[in-house]
Design a protein around this motif. Structure first.
Motif, short mmCIF file in Angstrom:
data_model
loop_
_atom_site.label_atom_id
_atom_site.label_comp_id
_atom_site.label_asym_id
_atom_site.label_seq_id
_atom_site.Cartn_x
_atom_site.Cartn_y
_atom_site.Cartn_z
N GLY A 70 41.92 58.95 61.93
CA GLY A 70 40.80 59.44 62.73
C GLY A 70 40.16 58.41 63.62
N PHE B 271 47.62 68.31 66.58
CA PHE B 271 48.63 69.16 65.95
C PHE B 271 49.20 70.19 66.91
N SER C 97 45.38 77.10 65.16
CA SER C 97 45.14 76.95 63.74
C SER C 97 44.65 75.55 63.38
N ALA C 98 44.59 74.64 64.35
CA ALA C 98 44.15 73.29 64.02
C ALA C 98 42.64 73.14 64.07
N ASN D 171 39.01 74.59 62.76
CA ASN D 171 38.48 75.40 61.68
C ASN D 171 37.71 76.60 62.24
N ILE E 293 33.66 76.76 61.87
CA ILE E 293 32.74 75.69 62.29
C ILE E 293 32.72 75.60 63.81
N HIS F 66 37.50 80.81 68.04
CA HIS F 66 38.12 82.04 68.54
C HIS F 66 37.59 82.42 69.91
N GLN F 67 36.52 81.78 70.34
CA GLN F 67 35.97 82.12 71.66
C GLN F 67 36.64 81.33 72.78
N MET G 270 42.05 75.47 76.15
CA MET G 270 40.73 74.87 75.90
C MET G 270 40.68 74.28 74.51
N THR H 259 46.60 74.34 58.89
CA THR H 259 46.62 73.16 59.76
C THR H 259 45.24 72.55 59.90
N TYR H 260 44.20 73.39 59.91
CA TYR H 260 42.89 72.78 60.14
C TYR H 260 42.45 71.91 58.99
N ALA I 59 44.21 68.80 59.72
CA ALA I 59 43.53 68.19 60.86
C ALA I 59 42.25 67.49 60.39
N LYS J 18 41.37 63.40 60.53
CA LYS J 18 40.19 62.80 61.15
C LYS J 18 39.61 61.71 60.28
N HIS K 135 35.31 72.28 55.01
CA HIS K 135 36.37 72.87 55.81
C HIS K 135 37.13 73.98 55.09
N ASN L 69 36.08 79.11 54.38
CA ASN L 69 37.13 80.02 54.80
C ASN L 69 37.76 80.76 53.62
N PRO M 200 32.54 84.17 61.84
CA PRO M 200 32.11 83.99 63.23
C PRO M 200 32.83 84.94 64.19
N ARG M 201 34.03 85.37 63.82
CA ARG M 201 34.76 86.27 64.71
C ARG M 201 34.01 87.57 64.91
N ARG N 212 30.63 87.77 64.12
CA ARG N 212 29.27 87.44 64.53
C ARG N 212 29.20 87.14 66.03
N TYR N 213 30.16 86.35 66.51
CA TYR N 213 30.16 86.03 67.94
C TYR N 213 31.45 86.54 68.54
N GLY N 214 31.38 87.64 69.26
CA GLY N 214 32.60 88.21 69.77
C GLY N 214 33.04 87.62 71.10
N ARG N 215 32.10 87.43 72.00
CA ARG N 215 32.45 87.15 73.39
C ARG N 215 33.16 85.80 73.50
N SER N 216 33.99 85.66 74.53
CA SER N 216 34.69 84.40 74.69
C SER N 216 33.96 83.54 75.71
N VAL N 217 34.11 82.24 75.55
CA VAL N 217 33.36 81.30 76.37
C VAL N 217 34.25 80.69 77.45
N ALA N 218 35.46 80.31 77.07
CA ALA N 218 36.36 79.71 78.05
C ALA N 218 37.80 79.87 77.58
#
Ligand code: SF4
Ligand code: SF4
Lengths: 712, 318
Positions: A99, A106, A111-112, A114, A117, A163-164, A169, B211-212, B215, B219, B230, B234, B309-310, B312-318
């Motif tokens: 880190g 990855f 999937s990399a 979380n 968060i 997911h947003q 990105m 993977t997360y 990941a 870190k 982490h 989930n 969160p999927r 709770r917050y639906g809209r996409s940002v970018a």
């Protein structure tokens, strides 16, 4: 190995690994996933590790940060980073680097990160941990990092959940995370494999730029030779856990010395050279790594194998500084490089390349007219909106997506039409619409003269015999509980083509057509390799003697050496049986290799179509030009100067006004692109481009593949 | 989110209406009329007819249903036939005692079950994990009433440490109250803890292989952070759904346990009502249980939506 490639340049290597071995205990003995790999990375250099699935390339990457589970037994003769010996006690030392001095990115950005968060907090974690920042300091730094990796509106992205964000990105955010503590070495494990080519190109550009700015060293793991060539100075070719060839990327790709490297390059379809002679796939499959042969590990599949290959092959330095694990390397390197052998083929081979435009209905096998498909999203109540502005508070307004928007297409008998575009452009939906696996919302589809648009299930039956489909993932399209024989036999019985002994004989014949031995009829799908499974899917599709097959990303999940064999097979079947294909792929190289005509789709519509040779050379639709520019092609690294780049990502859905490509178009003219539907120009009969730019301007665009392209 | 909430509330209301119709329907098809039961077997036909008239039993069924159901809405559950008392306070008392039993059990199941599940996943493949697995399968396989008997024999009959049956109110002292709770709660939770911990383990294992999580390790975060920050959130998402299903199992278990331990809760009251053909009491009891169960599921759904969160917050940002 005497001199690892990275050591020649610039003194002491940053990372120096010698004799790295990783073993797993399995029920059938020890599996050696990595066997004596040695490599070094000098400061500021980029080393690529390339190999197919099962080569152990990701295992190597994971070892550096000790991310393999406790079941992996790892050993090495030498393992140093910045001069520090990491072997003793190995895991703890390498964990301490995680880190901040070595950072990792990855493969699948989806999937990399979380999902629970916020992105910004995930990027901040290493800053807080390794740099001792407070939450507020870290949050400020996160914004800087996000801006540095080219994310617009960093504050919004930091506050978002994964997911947003789009895939590109997310990958940028992950690169920002890796950059945070200013590591010396960045390990990237297939960082662009899950992304579209245009996004891949953006990410590779970003890496190039960051590398120069931060004096980063890079270890880049990929199966994609073109990407490796673009990014890396040095390359390690891994096969079955062993480094078979290693050296400067330019050398290795220009004159490969190990038969496996040559095989990989020969398997590669190229967008710059369409419909050439055959690809040269590598026969056979990976050896069982629990019982690795004593001699050369590649011997079973090597065309140069002879008696002397039975001896264990050690890495050997060639005169030009490369190391190769083959005693015949010099002789093999002196032979003609596989790339040139291919370019000798005549450029416009194939029946349809010189053919008439595919617009006339006469003789069209598949006729698609202004077909559209609108999907409603969500369940029954998804459209409920609560609107308290007045009157009754409930309205229903189901969210809709226009996946396919007025597409017209012709496929003639025996013709291969390629359909290419980024994910979400509607190409798969179109394939399914043509076979009536889903109902079109509007327009008309005819198969071999039968209008199937409103046809009943019964009326569709004879048509179903004519038109079949092969899917991307054979694992989900082959029933795991049936033998291959039963799978291939089923359509025969379903359509009353053959029964009993006759069906039995037909199954053997069909397996023969896809080059599988008759014994395969008794096996189950899980006993087959990926390529063999896809052959079975093709055999099943051929069972009804169709005139037309939709190939939906049928080779995308396969390794290049296996893909080459399937592409050859498909070409043979087309020539022998006269089957027509709709070849759906995101991979322009595959399309270019096989297709007679190409249709390029963007946001639900075809923006350019025509004979392959014409689509792949100017005049281009600006989107086609951008797609072609984005594909990393081995041997064409130098065209970097004239690359056009797309900004942003494809955003599907919604109604379209003006040109559907206007928001990303690098050659956008002005407001006219936003308001007026572009006219269709025909630079040559059958070649159509939907763009406002005058034809002269389109013709003036230099060819993407330079003068080397056969159709410049 | 508001739309989602309204949608869910509408569903709950619908389920309750359907259930009340079902419960009401049972009384219509059960043999013997209510008047008959009130007056006893020596009543004359005239007496029965007169009482049926006063009780409105000759009205069309939808009138009777409405009278009954609208009573519920204002808290009037009618009269118990056998106890000659209003049902509402009876049920409220019993419900309180059952809630103590259920709440205590549920708390244990959630805390111990999740904890053991996480432990199993973290130690996957090692001794702790194998030992846990054996215990879990054993407790899942053996039914509750077996534990009732074993526990009573061991702690009440042989050792004499705890009362075998009955209930003591809190006003008799906390320890006395608690001593009556131990055996019923112990019986209820064993199987459920095993179940919840099994499922949490597999959810956690899956998350640990994601993977997360790799990941997060890459870190350089300490394993503790990786696990609690982490992985766990989930893994809890699927666990919430499982816990909601287990509420239903818990209710079934409570009926058995209350009867065996002579614990004066709602379950035992419903069994009593059925045995004594006390129809109004039974109807009220069953309806209350249904309502609680539906609400528990609603809470679980909302919790799930809130934690995810999927949703709770639906809209996409970018
Ligand atoms: S050693 Fe022999 S078998 Fe192995 S790669 Fe060289 S030529 Fe082929
Ligand atoms: S019409 Fe305009 S925006 Fe569309 S492709 Fe042509 S130049 Fe680009």
């Amino acid at each position: 190995m005497s001199a690892p490639a990275g050591q020649d340049q610039g003194g002491a290597p940053l990372l120096d690994v010698h004799g790295l071995t990783v073993e797993y205990a399995t029920g059938r003995g020890n599996l050696r996933a990595v066997d004596g790999a040695s490599f070094a990375i000098a400061p500021g250099r980029a080393l690529g590790i390339v190999g197919e699935s099962g080569s152990g390339k990701s295992t190597v990457a994971m070892t550096l940060l000790d991310l393999l589970g406790p079941e992996a037994g790892m050993s090495a003769e030498r393992f140093t980073f910045e001069g520090e010996d990491l072997l003793d006690p190995v895991a703890a030392r390498r964990k301490a680097l995680r880190g901040h001095r070595i950072a990792m990115v990855f493969q699948d950005p989806g999937s990399a990160l979380n999902p629970a968060i916020q992105v910004g907090r995930q990027i901040a974690e290493p800053l807080i941990r390794h740099r001792g920042m407070t939450q507020t300091q870290a949050a400020a730094r996160v914004q800087e990092l996000l801006a540095e990796v080219g994310i617009p509106r960093p504050a919004d992205v930091a506050a978002a959940y994964p997911h947003q964000l789009s895939g590109g990105m997310k990958q940028r955010a992950l690169i920002a995370t890796a950059l945070g503590c200013e590591p010396r070495l960045m390990v990237l494990d297939e960082p662009t494999t899950a992304l579209d080519v245009t996004i891949e190109a953006q990410i590779l550009d970003l890496l190039e730029q960051l590398r120069g700015k931060h004096d980063l060293s890079i270890l880049f793991v990929s199966h994609n030779l073109g990407v490796i060539e673009r990014v890396c100075d040095d390359v390690c070719v891994l096969y079955a856990g062993r480094v078979v060839e290693q050296g400067a990327a330019a050398q290795v790709f220009a004159a490969p010395a190990h038969p496996y490297t040559r095989g990989l390059l020969g398997s590669l379809p190229r967008p710059s050279a369409q419909r050439l002679s055959r690809l040269t796939p590598i026969p056979g499959r990976l050896p069982d790594l629990t019982r690795a042969p004593a001699g050369c590990i590649f011997a079973e599949r090597c065309e140069h194998a002879e008696a002397g290959c039975g001896k264990p092959q050690e890495p050997r330095a060639l005169a030009d500084g490369r190391t190769v694990r083959c005693w015949k390397a010099e002789a093999i390197a002196a032979g003609a490089p596989p790339t040139q052998a291919m370019a000798e083929a005549p450029p416009d081979a194939g029946p349809a390349a010189a053919g008439a435009p595919g617009t006339t209905d006469a003789g069209a096998l598949i006729a698609v007219d202004a077909v559209g498909k609108t999907f409603r999203l969500g369940g029954m109540l998804a459209g409920l909106r609560f609107d308290f502005s007045g009157g009754f508070p409930l309205r229903t307004d189901p969210p809709k997506v226009r996946a396919v928007d007025g597409v017209s297409l012709r496929v003639r008998p025996g013709e291969v039409v390629g359909l290419v575009g980024e994910s979400g452009c509607g190409k798969s939906t179109l394939g399914r619409l043509i076979l009536r696996l889903i109902e079109p919302s509007d327009g008309r589809i005819a198969i071999d003269g039968h209008d199937v648009t409103g046809a009943s299930v019964a009326a569709l039956r004879p048509v179903r015999r004519l038109a079949q489909m092969v899917f991307q993932n054979p694992d989900s399209s082959l029933n795991p509980r049936q033998t291959i024989g039963q799978i291939v036999r089923r359509p025969l019985e379903l359509f009353g083509i053959a029964r009993g002994a006759e069906a039995q004989a037909k199954v053997v014949e069909l397996l023969g057509m896809v080059r599988l031995a008759p014994e395969y009829a008794q096996r189950y799908p899980h006993q087959l390799s990926g390529g063999e499974k896809q052959r079975v899917s093709i055999a099943r599709a051929l069972a009804t003697s169709p005139k037309f097959i939709v190939l939906d990303e049928a080779t995308s999940a396969l390794d290049v050496s296996v893909q080459a064999a399937i592409l050859n097979l498909l070409a043979d079947l087309r020539d022998r049986l006269g089957v027509a294909y709709l070849l759906i792929s995101h991979d322009l190289s595959v399309i270019a290799h096989l297709a007679d005509r190409v249709a390029v789709m963007y946001r639900g519509a075809v923006v350019e179509e025509g004979p392959s040779a014409q689509v792949l050379a100017p005049p281009y639709h600006p989107y086609t030009e951008a797609l072609l520019s984005a594909v990393p092609v081995v041997g064409l690294k130098d065209r970097a100067a004239q690359r056009v780049r797309l900004k942003g990502a494809l955003i599907g859905g919604g109604a379209v006004r003006g040109c559907r490509f206007a928001d990303r178009c690098p050659r956008r003219i002005g407001p006219i692109c936003d308001t007026e539907t572009p006219p269709v120009v025909e630079p040559a009969p059958g070649h159509r481009i939907a763009c406002h730019l005058p034809l002269e301007a389109l013709r003036a665009v230099p060819p993407v593949f330079g003068a080397a392209a056969p159709h410049a | 989110m508001i739309g989602y909430l309204i949608q869910r509330l509408l569903t709950v209301a619908g389920i309750l209406v359907v259930m009340s119709l079902l419960v009401f329907g049972i009384t219509q098809v059960m043999p013997g009329s209510v008047a008959h039961m009130i007056l006893g077997e020596f009543a004359t036909n005239d007496q029965i007819a007169a009482l049926e008239q006063t009780l409105g039993l000759n009205d069309p069924w939808h009138v009777q249903y409405w009278r009954w159901a609208s009573g519920f809405l204002v808290g009037d559950f009618g009269q118990s036939l056998t106890m000659q008392r209003p049902i509402a306070p009876l049920i409220l008392d019993a419900l309180g005692r059952s809630a103590a039993l259920a709440g205590l059990s549920f708390g244990f199941v959630a805390v111990i079950g999740l904890w053991l599940g996480i432990l199993g996943a973290v130690k996957a493949g090692r001794f702790t994990d194998h030992a846990l697995a054996i215990g879990q399968y054993f407790f899942i396989a053996v039914p509750e009433f077996f534990w009732c008997i074993v526990l009573i024999m061991l702690f009440a009959t042989t050792l004499g440490w705890l009362p075998a049956t009955g209930y003591a109110p809190m006003s008799d002292g906390f320890w006395r109250w608690l001593s009556h709770m131990v055996l019923p709660v112990g019986t209820l939770v064993t199987g459920l803890i095993a179940h919840v911990s099994r499922l949490t383990r597999s959810a956690m294992l899956e998350v640990l292989q994601s993977t997360y999580v790799s990941a997060a390790r890459a870190k350089g975060l300490p394993e503790r952070t990786v696990l609690w920050r982490h992985a766990l959130p989930n893994a809890l998402l699927p666990a919430i759904t499982v816990l909601a299903v287990d509420v239903g199992i818990l209710f079934g278990g409570i009926v058995v346990v209350e009867v065996v331990f002579a614990y004066p809760g709602l379950g035992r009251m419903i069994v009593y009502a059925i045995e004594n053909k006390d129809l109004p009491l039974m109807q009220a009891g069953v309806l209350i249980v249904t309502a609680i169960y539906t609400m528990a599921n609603l809470v679980a759904d909302l919790l799930y939506a809130w934690a995810n969160p999927r949703i709770r917050y639906g809209r996409s940002v970018a």
